[in-house]
Scaffold this motif. Structure first.
Motif, PDB file in Angstrom:
ATOM      1  N   GLU A 104       0.741  -1.184  -0.165  1.00  0.00           N
ATOM      2  CA  GLU A 104      -0.114  -0.060  -0.161  1.00  0.00           C
ATOM      3  C   GLU A 104       0.891   1.221   0.064  1.00  0.00           C
ATOM      4  O   GLU A 104       0.535   2.233  -0.848  1.00  0.00           O
ATOM      5  CB  GLU A 104      -0.832   0.097   1.277  1.00  0.00           C
ATOM      6  N   ALA A 105       1.750   1.263   0.868  1.00  0.00           N
ATOM      7  CA  ALA A 105       2.862   2.237   0.857  1.00  0.00           C
ATOM      8  C   ALA A 105       3.363   2.816  -0.562  1.00  0.00           C
ATOM      9  O   ALA A 105       3.453   4.026  -0.802  1.00  0.00           O
ATOM     10  CB  ALA A 105       3.883   2.230   2.127  1.00  0.00           C
ATOM     11  N   LEU A 106       3.963   1.969  -1.201  1.00  0.00           N
ATOM     12  CA  LEU A 106       4.384   2.360  -2.416  1.00  0.00           C
ATOM     13  C   LEU A 106       3.477   2.700  -3.431  1.00  0.00           C
ATOM     14  O   LEU A 106       3.549   3.766  -4.368  1.00  0.00           O
ATOM     15  CB  LEU A 106       5.246   1.175  -2.964  1.00  0.00           C
ATOM     16  N   ALA A 107       2.339   1.830  -3.574  1.00  0.00           N
ATOM     17  CA  ALA A 107       1.233   2.435  -4.486  1.00  0.00           C
ATOM     18  C   ALA A 107       0.748   3.570  -4.145  1.00  0.00           C
ATOM     19  O   ALA A 107       0.501   4.410  -5.011  1.00  0.00           O
ATOM     20  CB  ALA A 107       0.189   1.250  -4.451  1.00  0.00           C
ATOM     21  N   ASP A 122       8.621   9.768 -16.578  1.00  0.00           N
ATOM     22  CA  ASP A 122       9.894   9.607 -17.233  1.00  0.00           C
ATOM     23  C   ASP A 122      10.862  10.458 -16.259  1.00  0.00           C
ATOM     24  O   ASP A 122      12.175  10.544 -16.754  1.00  0.00           O
ATOM     25  CB  ASP A 122       9.815  10.108 -18.614  1.00  0.00           C
ATOM     26  N   ARG A 123      10.549  11.195 -15.281  1.00  0.00           N
ATOM     27  CA  ARG A 123      11.500  12.051 -14.433  1.00  0.00           C
ATOM     28  C   ARG A 123      11.772  11.510 -13.065  1.00  0.00           C
ATOM     29  O   ARG A 123      12.688  11.866 -12.258  1.00  0.00           O
ATOM     30  CB  ARG A 123      11.169  13.650 -14.437  1.00  0.00           C
ATOM     31  N   LEU A 124      11.101  10.088 -12.993  1.00  0.00           N
ATOM     32  CA  LEU A 124      11.324   9.702 -11.463  1.00  0.00           C
ATOM     33  C   LEU A 124      12.113   8.287 -11.549  1.00  0.00           C
ATOM     34  O   LEU A 124      11.953   7.476 -12.509  1.00  0.00           O
ATOM     35  CB  LEU A 124       9.655   9.238 -11.184  1.00  0.00           C
ATOM     36  N   TYR A 125      12.899   8.340 -10.455  1.00  0.00           N
ATOM     37  CA  TYR A 125      13.560   6.971 -10.207  1.00  0.00           C
ATOM     38  C   TYR A 125      13.194   6.392  -8.770  1.00  0.00           C
ATOM     39  O   TYR A 125      13.060   7.299  -7.892  1.00  0.00           O
ATOM     40  CB  TYR A 125      15.154   7.338 -10.197  1.00  0.00           C
ATOM     41  N   VAL A 126      13.523   5.288  -8.614  1.00  0.00           N
ATOM     42  CA  VAL A 126      13.075   4.696  -7.391  1.00  0.00           C
ATOM     43  C   VAL A 126      14.320   4.042  -6.722  1.00  0.00           C
ATOM     44  O   VAL A 126      15.047   3.424  -7.859  1.00  0.00           O
ATOM     45  CB  VAL A 126      11.859   3.859  -7.097  1.00  0.00           C
ATOM     46  N   SER A 127      14.489   3.563  -5.676  1.00  0.00           N
ATOM     47  CA  SER A 127      15.718   2.809  -5.114  1.00  0.00           C
ATOM     48  C   SER A 127      15.030   1.926  -4.160  1.00  0.00           C
ATOM     49  O   SER A 127      14.257   2.173  -3.495  1.00  0.00           O
ATOM     50  CB  SER A 127      16.877   3.652  -4.507  1.00  0.00           C
ATOM     51  N   GLN A 141      13.343  -7.741  -1.834  1.00  0.00           N
ATOM     52  CA  GLN A 141      13.004  -8.400  -3.128  1.00  0.00           C
ATOM     53  C   GLN A 141      11.432  -7.966  -3.332  1.00  0.00           C
ATOM     54  O   GLN A 141      11.038  -7.681  -4.473  1.00  0.00           O
ATOM     55  CB  GLN A 141      12.880  -9.731  -3.240  1.00  0.00           C
ATOM     56  N   GLU A 142      10.907  -7.879  -2.228  1.00  0.00           N
ATOM     57  CA  GLU A 142       9.466  -7.441  -2.346  1.00  0.00           C
ATOM     58  C   GLU A 142       9.120  -6.007  -2.743  1.00  0.00           C
ATOM     59  O   GLU A 142       8.022  -5.632  -3.663  1.00  0.00           O
ATOM     60  CB  GLU A 142       8.612  -7.544  -0.770  1.00  0.00           C
ATOM     61  N   ALA A 143       9.899  -5.107  -2.390  1.00  0.00           N
ATOM     62  CA  ALA A 143       9.986  -3.696  -2.891  1.00  0.00           C
ATOM     63  C   ALA A 143      10.184  -3.795  -4.357  1.00  0.00           C
ATOM     64  O   ALA A 143       9.407  -2.948  -5.119  1.00  0.00           O
ATOM     65  CB  ALA A 143      10.810  -2.794  -2.146  1.00  0.00           C
ATOM     66  N   PHE A 144      11.203  -4.510  -4.688  1.00  0.00           N
ATOM     67  CA  PHE A 144      11.553  -4.213  -6.045  1.00  0.00           C
ATOM     68  C   PHE A 144      10.407  -5.089  -7.094  1.00  0.00           C
ATOM     69  O   PHE A 144      10.211  -4.394  -8.090  1.00  0.00           O
ATOM     70  CB  PHE A 144      13.063  -5.387  -6.138  1.00  0.00           C
ATOM     71  N   ASP A 145       9.848  -6.123  -6.516  1.00  0.00           N
ATOM     72  CA  ASP A 145       8.846  -6.676  -7.424  1.00  0.00           C
ATOM     73  C   ASP A 145       7.499  -5.753  -7.483  1.00  0.00           C
ATOM     74  O   ASP A 145       6.958  -5.738  -8.435  1.00  0.00           O
ATOM     75  CB  ASP A 145       8.276  -7.943  -6.593  1.00  0.00           C
ATOM     76  N   MET A 150       4.866  -0.561 -11.655  1.00  0.00           N
ATOM     77  CA  MET A 150       4.648   0.777 -11.662  1.00  0.00           C
ATOM     78  C   MET A 150       5.574   1.307 -12.774  1.00  0.00           C
ATOM     79  O   MET A 150       5.299   2.560 -13.242  1.00  0.00           O
ATOM     80  CB  MET A 150       4.394   1.454 -10.235  1.00  0.00           C
ATOM     81  N   ILE A 151       6.763   0.924 -12.688  1.00  0.00           N
ATOM     82  CA  ILE A 151       7.843   1.861 -13.202  1.00  0.00           C
ATOM     83  C   ILE A 151       8.798   0.725 -13.840  1.00  0.00           C
ATOM     84  O   ILE A 151       9.011  -0.548 -13.534  1.00  0.00           O
ATOM     85  CB  ILE A 151       8.628   2.613 -12.408  1.00  0.00           C
ATOM     86  N   SER A 152       9.346   1.244 -15.055  1.00  0.00           N
ATOM     87  CA  SER A 152      10.427   0.232 -15.966  1.00  0.00           C
ATOM     88  C   SER A 152      11.640  -0.001 -15.035  1.00  0.00           C
ATOM     89  O   SER A 152      11.958   0.727 -14.099  1.00  0.00           O
ATOM     90  CB  SER A 152      10.811   0.963 -17.077  1.00  0.00           C
ATOM     91  N   GLU A 153      12.164  -1.198 -15.178  1.00  0.00           N
ATOM     92  CA  GLU A 153      13.190  -1.569 -14.408  1.00  0.00           C
ATOM     93  C   GLU A 153      14.475  -0.841 -14.342  1.00  0.00           C
ATOM     94  O   GLU A 153      15.245  -0.681 -13.500  1.00  0.00           O
ATOM     95  CB  GLU A 153      13.359  -3.190 -14.712  1.00  0.00           C
ATOM     96  N   ASP A 154      14.559   0.022 -15.610  1.00  0.00           N
ATOM     97  CA  ASP A 154      15.798   0.543 -15.561  1.00  0.00           C
ATOM     98  C   ASP A 154      16.041   1.859 -14.886  1.00  0.00           C
ATOM     99  O   ASP A 154      16.835   2.853 -14.729  1.00  0.00           O
ATOM    100  CB  ASP A 154      16.190   1.032 -17.278  1.00  0.00           C
ATOM    101  N   ARG A 155      14.613   2.056 -14.261  1.00  0.00           N
ATOM    102  CA  ARG A 155      14.487   3.115 -13.148  1.00  0.00           C
ATOM    103  C   ARG A 155      14.493   2.902 -11.742  1.00  0.00           C
ATOM    104  O   ARG A 155      14.339   3.810 -10.866  1.00  0.00           O
ATOM    105  CB  ARG A 155      13.459   3.995 -13.651  1.00  0.00           C
ATOM    106  N   ILE A 156      14.688   1.555 -11.581  1.00  0.00           N
ATOM    107  CA  ILE A 156      14.832   0.809 -10.195  1.00  0.00           C
ATOM    108  C   ILE A 156      16.365   0.868  -9.971  1.00  0.00           C
ATOM    109  O   ILE A 156      17.047   0.183 -10.472  1.00  0.00           O
ATOM    110  CB  ILE A 156      14.097  -0.247  -9.997  1.00  0.00           C
ATOM    111  N   LEU A 157      16.894   1.404  -8.903  1.00  0.00           N
ATOM    112  CA  LEU A 157      18.210   1.530  -8.676  1.00  0.00           C
ATOM    113  C   LEU A 157      18.367   0.729  -7.305  1.00  0.00           C
ATOM    114  O   LEU A 157      17.409   0.490  -6.309  1.00  0.00           O
ATOM    115  CB  LEU A 157      18.719   2.783  -8.374  1.00  0.00           C
ATOM    116  N   PHE A 158      19.702   0.208  -7.053  1.00  0.00           N
ATOM    117  CA  PHE A 158      19.839  -0.462  -5.663  1.00  0.00           C
ATOM    118  C   PHE A 158      20.658   0.387  -4.786  1.00  0.00           C
ATOM    119  O   PHE A 158      21.778   0.909  -5.498  1.00  0.00           O
ATOM    120  CB  PHE A 158      20.439  -1.826  -6.142  1.00  0.00           C
ATOM    121  N   GLY A 159      20.517   0.647  -3.631  1.00  0.00           N
ATOM    122  CA  GLY A 159      21.040   1.467  -2.736  1.00  0.00           C
ATOM    123  C   GLY A 159      21.970   0.528  -1.613  1.00  0.00           C
ATOM    124  O   GLY A 159      21.309  -0.456  -1.243  1.00  0.00           O
ATOM    125  N   SER A 160      22.809   1.178  -0.819  1.00  0.00           N
ATOM    126  CA  SER A 160      23.450   0.546   0.000  1.00  0.00           C
ATOM    127  C   SER A 160      22.921   0.582   1.283  1.00  0.00           C
ATOM    128  O   SER A 160      21.803   1.562   1.431  1.00  0.00           O
ATOM    129  CB  SER A 160      25.048   1.216   0.027  1.00  0.00           C
TER     130      SER A 160
END
Length: 878
Positions: A104-107, A122-127, A141-145, A150-160
Motif C-alpha cells: 500500500e505504501a509504495l502504491a 519519465d523524470r522519476l527514479y526509485v531505489s 525483493q518485495e519492494a523491487f517486485d 509501476m515503473i520500468s526496471e531501468d529506473r529502479i536502482l539498488f542502494g547500499s
C-alpha cells in the motif's frame, strides 16, 4: 499549484485512505533525552514504533515541523549555499502502526505523485535496499517486485545500507527504505548525463522527494538488530523539495515557500535577488533561519547559552552576521521577518501568529545583544592588530577561537575581517582549539547506556500517583547507565505512584521495598512515554514484587507549590493583562519558579496585588476540580489554558480551582483544596530574557520561615540603628552621613593626588628629548590611577609616563604618552604595557597613547619602573 494547495492535497489524499490527520508536534522536544528538537517526521511517533504506547490510530498523516542543526543530521553549514538544505523544514508523512505495509505504501506514494500532483513518470527514479552481508540483511525483493508493476526496471536502482537503510540514530527503530527521486534538469542536461548516474550524488537538480521506510527492526546499544513487535510504515516527503518539483523551479528558494521572505529582505536591503551570489547567499540564510528561530521560540525554546537554547542563538547569530556583513543591516532587522512568516503559515501553524509580538520582541533583543557583541569583537580585533602583524600578519588560532567562543564570531567572519585588514587566520590552530573544546564537552557528558533487560514484554506502566502514594508493583524492564562520575539504573514498573519530572514539576523520590531489601529511588524521569525510576543500585531480585512508595511529605510540598503556580498564573493575568503566558516553570518541594511573557518590570504595587489575590484564593479553600480524559476540544471550550510548545493528545486532564479563577491543562499533582497551600509569599521578580519575567515564591511552612527570617533581619537592623519606630528615616539618616563622609574622603584623596602629580612632575628624567617618569605609586582605585595619568599629560610635555600600583591587592600598570611622541618617535603605549605586564604575570592593551594592564603577581610591581626605562631607551636606539 501553490504551496498551501500542495500541502492540503497531501493531507486530503491520505484522509481519503482512512488516515487520521493530526497536527504537528512542537519542534522542541521536552521528554526525550536523545533529542533536543524533532529532526524527522517519525520522531514524535517513536514510542508507537517501539511498542511503548499504543497509537491513537493505526493510520496517521501529518505535516511535521523538523529541525536539523546538530548531531547526526547536521545541515547548517550547507544552508544558503545550495538549493535544498534547510534548518527548519516540513516533513509530510503517512504512517502505519502495525497496519498496512509495503504494497500500500509504495502504491499510494506513486499514485499521489503521478496522478494527483501530475509529476512526469519519465523524470522519476526509485531505489530499493540491495542488502548487507555484514548484518545478514537480504535484498528487499518485495519492494523491487512491487515497483516493477509501476515503473520500468531501468529506473529502479539498488542502494547500499548508507542510502537505503534508514536509522534514526545510534539506537532505535530502523529498517530498509525505498526512495523516490526526481530529475529536474533540462532536456539538454539530461541528454549529457543520465539521471540514474546522479541519484544520491548530491546533485541540486536530482533530488530525493519521498522516502518509504519499512520499520522492521530496533537497533540496540550493542549494535545488534532485533525485530520490532510489529511492522510499521514511516514515510517522509520533504515539503520544500516537493514544491520545487511541482512548481518547476530549480531551487527550493525559488518556490512560494521562501519567495515572500526573500523579496521582503531584498527590498529592505535595496538589492535584487539573483544579481549577486554573495548577497543571494545572505538572503537565503536569513529567509531559512527565521523559520527555525521563530517556530522554536513559539514552541517554548528561548535563545540561551546552553543546549537547545544555544543552538537557536547560534542560528540567530548566523543570520544576523550574514545580514550585517553582506546586506549592511547594522540595526535589528530579522525580527521583522517573523510577521511575514506568521501571515504565510497562519493556516497550518497558527501558534506563531498567536504569539507574534512576543516572538518578535525576543528576536529583536537578541539581535541588539549580538550587534553589540559584534562591535566588541571588532574592537578586540583592532586592539590586537599590532600583535597579529608581528605574528607574520596572522590571527593565531587561539584568538580566532576566543572570538568564536566569546563573541560568537564564526571562523568565516573572522577570515573576512582579516582579509580586509591584510591579515590571514591560522585555521588549523582554530581547529585544534575547537576539537579540544568538543573533547572536553564529550568527556563531561559521555554516558554508556546498556540495552533494556525486558522482564515483562508488552506491558506499559499504569500511573496511579494522582490517587495513591504506595502500590504493589513489579519491574517490567531495567537498564544500566554509566556516566563519568555516576552509575545508575533506570527501572520501569508495571504500576507506579511516582510522578516523572515533566511540566516543570520535579520527579518524585521514595523507595522500592521488598521482603528482603529497600532500594532508594533518587529521582523519576520520563523518556518519551516511559516512567524511569532512577536508583543507584539494582534490586537483588528484580523479578520479585515490590512496594513502590513515594516520599509523601516531599510530594505534599510539591503539590502546594504546583497549585500555587496555577493561582499565580491567574492572578498575573488579572493584574498585568491577558498577554501573560507561561514560558517555563519549576515546581519543587522548596519553591516555585514561574516564567511568563511580560515586557516590563512588575512593579512592587503590582506584586503586592498579585500576592494578595493568591492568598485570598487560599483562604477561600476552593476545592480542586479535576477531570481526566477530557476531549481536547471540550477542554478548550471550558476555557482551559494550553501552554505553547506542549504536546497534547486527543484527551487531556483539566485542573480547575473555581472556573472563574483558574482552569488549565495539566498533568501535575495538586492539593485537594487551595486551603492546603496555607500561605503564599513572593520572594523575587526578575528578568530572564527579552520579554520574559520570572517570579520565585514559597508556600506553607517554607513561606512562614522566609517571613520569620525577614522579621529577624529587620529586628537586627532596628537594634543597630537604635530605634523601634521610623526605621526607614533612621536608615536614610545613616546613608546621608555615609555619603557626606565619602565625599570628604574623596576630596582628601583628590588633594593627595594633586600633591602626587606635582611630586612626579619634578621627578621627570630627560632622555633624548623625552620627559620620562616611571614610578610605583599609591592610589586607592583604578579611576584615580587613570586621572593621575591624564593630569600628568597636561603638565609635562613630551611625556613618557609609566605608573605601577597595587589596588585592592591586585597589580595594575598604566602607560601614558604625549601625542607627538606616538607620531614622531613611533612609541606605542599598548605595546609597552603588554611587555611590562609580563612582570606581574598579566596582560593588557589599549590605545597608542594610553594603555593599561592587570596581573596576578603584585610582587613584580617593583621591577616595572626599571624595565620601562629600558624599553624606552631601546625603542629610541632602534
Amino acid at each position: 499549484m501553490n504551496s498551501a494547495e500542495i500541502r492540503q492535497k497531501f493531507l486530503d489524499f491520505f484522509a481519503s485512505k482512512q488516515h487520521q490527520v493530526v497536527p504537528s508536534a512542537p519542534i522542541v522536544v521536552k521528554d526525550d533525552p536523545t533529542l533536543m528538537f524533532i529532526n524527522s517526521g517519525m520522531a514524535p511517533f517513536k514510542d508507537y514504533f517501539l511498542g511503548n504506547k499504543p497509537a491513537p490510530s493505526k493510520r496517521i498523516a501529518d505535516t511535521q515541523k523538523c529541525l536539523r542543526v546538530s548531531g547526526k543530521h547536521n545541515d547548517l553549514e550547507e544552508v544558503g549555499y545550495d538549493t535544498y538544505h534547510h534548518t527548519m523544514f516540513e516533513m509530510l508523512g503517512n504512517w502505519s502502526f502495525g497496519d498496512y505495509f509495503k504494497k500500500e505504501a509504495l502504491a499510494w506514494s506513486w499514485e499521489l505523485l503521478t496522478e494527483v500532483y501530475k509529476l512526469p513518470k519519465d523524470r522519476l527514479y526509485v531505489s530499493v535496499f540491495q542488502g548487507d552481508d555484514s548484518e545478514n540483511l537480504p535484498m528487499d525483493q518485495e519492494a523491487f517486485d512491487l515497483w516493477k508493476t509501476m515503473i520500468s526496471e531501468d529506473r529502479i536502482l539498488f542502494g547500499s545500507k548508507k542510502d537505503n537503510f534508514w536509522e534514526m540514530g545510534d539506537t532505535g527503530p530502523c529498517g530498509p527504505c525505498s526512495e523516490i527521486h526526481i530529475d529536474l534538469r533540462t532536456a539538454e542536461e539530461i541528454a549529457q548525463v543520465p539521471g540514474k548516474d546522479l541519484v544520491n550524488n548530491d546533485h541540486p537538480q536530482v533530488v530525493e522527494i519521498w522516502n518509504n521506510v519499512f520499520m522492521e527492526f530496533n537497533r540496540l546499544a550493542d549494535g545488534s538488530l532485533v525485530k520490532l513487535p510489529a511492522q510499521h510504515v514511516d514515510t517522509g516527503m520533504g515539503f520544500e523539495r516537493l514544491c520545487m518539483a511541482i512548481q518547476g523551479k530549480r531551487s527550493n528558494y525559488d518556490t512560494d515557500v521562501f519567495q515572500p521572505l526573500i523579496q521582503f529582505i531584498a527590498n529592505e536591503a535595496g538589492v535584487t535577488y539573483g544579481a549577486d551570489e554573495k548577497t543571494d547567499v545572505a538572503i537565503r540564510v536569513m529567509a531559512d533561519h527565521i523559520r527555525a528561530i521563530a517556530f522554536t521560540i513559539a514552541d517554548g525554546q528561548l535563545p540561551s547559552n546552553n543546549k537547545a537554547g544555544y543552538v537557536i542563538r547560534r542560528i540567530l547569530r548566523r543570520a544576523v552576521r550574514y545580514g550585517f556583513t553582506f546586506l549592511d543591516f547594522k540595526k535589528p532587522f530579522l525580527y521583522k521577518l517573523a510577521a511575514v512568516l506568521a501571515d504565510q503559515l497562519a493556516h497550518v501553524f497558527p501558534e506563531l501568529k498567536q504569539q507574534l509580538s512576543f516572538v518578535q520582541r525576543v528576536i529583536e533583543e537578541e539581535e541588539h545583544a549580538f550587534l553589540r557583541t559584534l562591535e566588541n569583537g571588532l574592537k578586540r580585533l583592532d586592539a590586537l592588530e599590532d600583535k597579529f602583524k608581528e605574528n607574520n600578519n596572522t590571527i593565531d588560532g587561539k584568538t580566532a577561537f576566543e572570538l568564536y567562543d566569546t563573541f560568537g564570531f564564526p571562523l568565516d567572519l573572522t577570515a573576512l575581517i582579516a582579509r580586509e585588514k591584510g591579515l590571514k587566520v591560522d585555521e588549523a590552530g582554530f581547529g585544534v582549539e575547537m576539537e579540544q573544546q568538543k573533547s572536553r564537552s564529550r568527556n563531561a557528558s559521555a554516558t554508556e547506556q546498556s540495552d533494556w533487560v525486558v522482564l515483562q514484554p508488552d506491558v506499559t506502566t499504569e500511573f496511579i500517583g494522582y490517587d495513591c502514594d504506595i502500590t504493589d508493583a513489579h519491574i517490567v524492564r531495567y537498564r544500566q547507565v554509566k556516566a563519568k562520575n555516576k552509575n545508575e539504573y533506570h527501572i520501569v514498573l508495571d504500576k507506579t505512584p511516582f510522578y516523572a519530572e515533566s511540566g516543570g514539576q520535579v520527579g518524585d523520590t521514595g523507595y522500592l521495598i521488598s521482603d528482603t531489601e529497600q532500594v532508594e529511588v533518587l529521582d523519576t524521569k520520563k523518556e518519551n512515554d516511559l516512567i524511569l525510576h532512577i536508583t543507584s543500585k539494582l534490586p537483588q531480585n528484580a523479578a520479585a514484587g515490590f512496594k513502590a512508595e513515594i516520599n509523601a511529605e516531599r510530594r505534599n510540598f510539591i503539590r502546594k507549590n504546583h497549585s500555587a503556580t496555577h493561582l499565580l498564573h491567574a492572578a498575573l493575568r488579572k493584574v498585568l493583562g491577558e498577554h501573560v503566558q507561561q514560558r517555563g516553570s519549576l515546581v519543587s518541594e522548596k519553591l516555585l519558579r514561574f516564567d511568563f511573557s511580560h515586557f516590563a518590570k512588575v512593579e512592587d504595587a503590582q506584586l503586592r496585588e498579585v500576592e494578595h489575590i493568591v492568598n485570598a484564593r487560599i483562604r477561600e479553600a476552593i476545592p480542586l476540580e479535576e477531570q481526566r480524559n477530557v476531549p481536547i476540544d471540550e477542554a478548550r471550550n471550558m476555557g482551559a489554558m494550553a501552554l505553547f510548545g506542549e504536546k497534547y493528545g486527543e484527551f487531556v486532564r483539566v485542573i480547575a480551582f473555581d472556573r472563574q479563577h483558574s482552569v488549565e491543562l495539566c498533568g501535575g499533582t495538586h492539593v485537594w483544596n487551595t486551603g492546603n497551600i496555607g500561605y503564599f509569599k513572593i520572594v523575587s521578580e526578575s528578568s530572564v530574557a527579552a520579554g520574559v519575567r520570572r517570579i520565585e515564591a514559597v508556600t506553607a511552612e517554607v513561606a512562614e520561615d522566609y517571613v520569620q527570617q525577614q522579621l529577624n533581619e529587620l529586628n537586627a537592623v532596628r537594634e543597630v540603628v537604635g530605634t523601634q519606630s521610623n526605621l526607614s528615616g533612621a536608615v536614610q539618616k545613616l546613608q546621608e552621613e555615609y555619603r557626606a563622609l565619602q565625599k570628604q574622603l574623596e576630596q582628601h584623596e583628590l588633594k593627595q593626588l594633586g600633591s602626587l602629580k606635582e611630586s612626579l612632575a619634578q621627578k621627570a628624567q630627560a632622555v633624548d628629548g623625552l620627559n620620562l617618569v616611571a614610578e610605583q605609586v599609591e592610589v586607592s582605585n583604578a579611576d584615580h590611577l587613570k586621572k593621575l595619568a591624564f593630569d600628568m599629560r597636561q603638565v609635562v610635555d613630551n611625556l613618557v609616563l609609566v605608573l605601577a600600583a597595587e589596588i585592592d591587592g591586585k597589580p595594575q600598570i598604566a602607560v601614558m604618552l604625549s601625542d607627538n611622541l606616538v607620531a614622531e618617535k613611533n612609541l606605542n603605549a599598548s605595546q609597552m604595557v603588554r611587555e611590562l605586564a609580563k612582570e606581574i604575570k598579566g596582560g593588557g592593551g589599549g590605545q597608542p597613547f594610553y594603555a593599561t594592564a592587570g596581573g596576578k603577581d603584585a610582587a613584580g610591581l617593583h621591577a616595572v619602573p626599571g624595565k620601562a626605562i629600558e624599553l624606552v631607551k631601546n625603542s629610541l636606539n632602534r
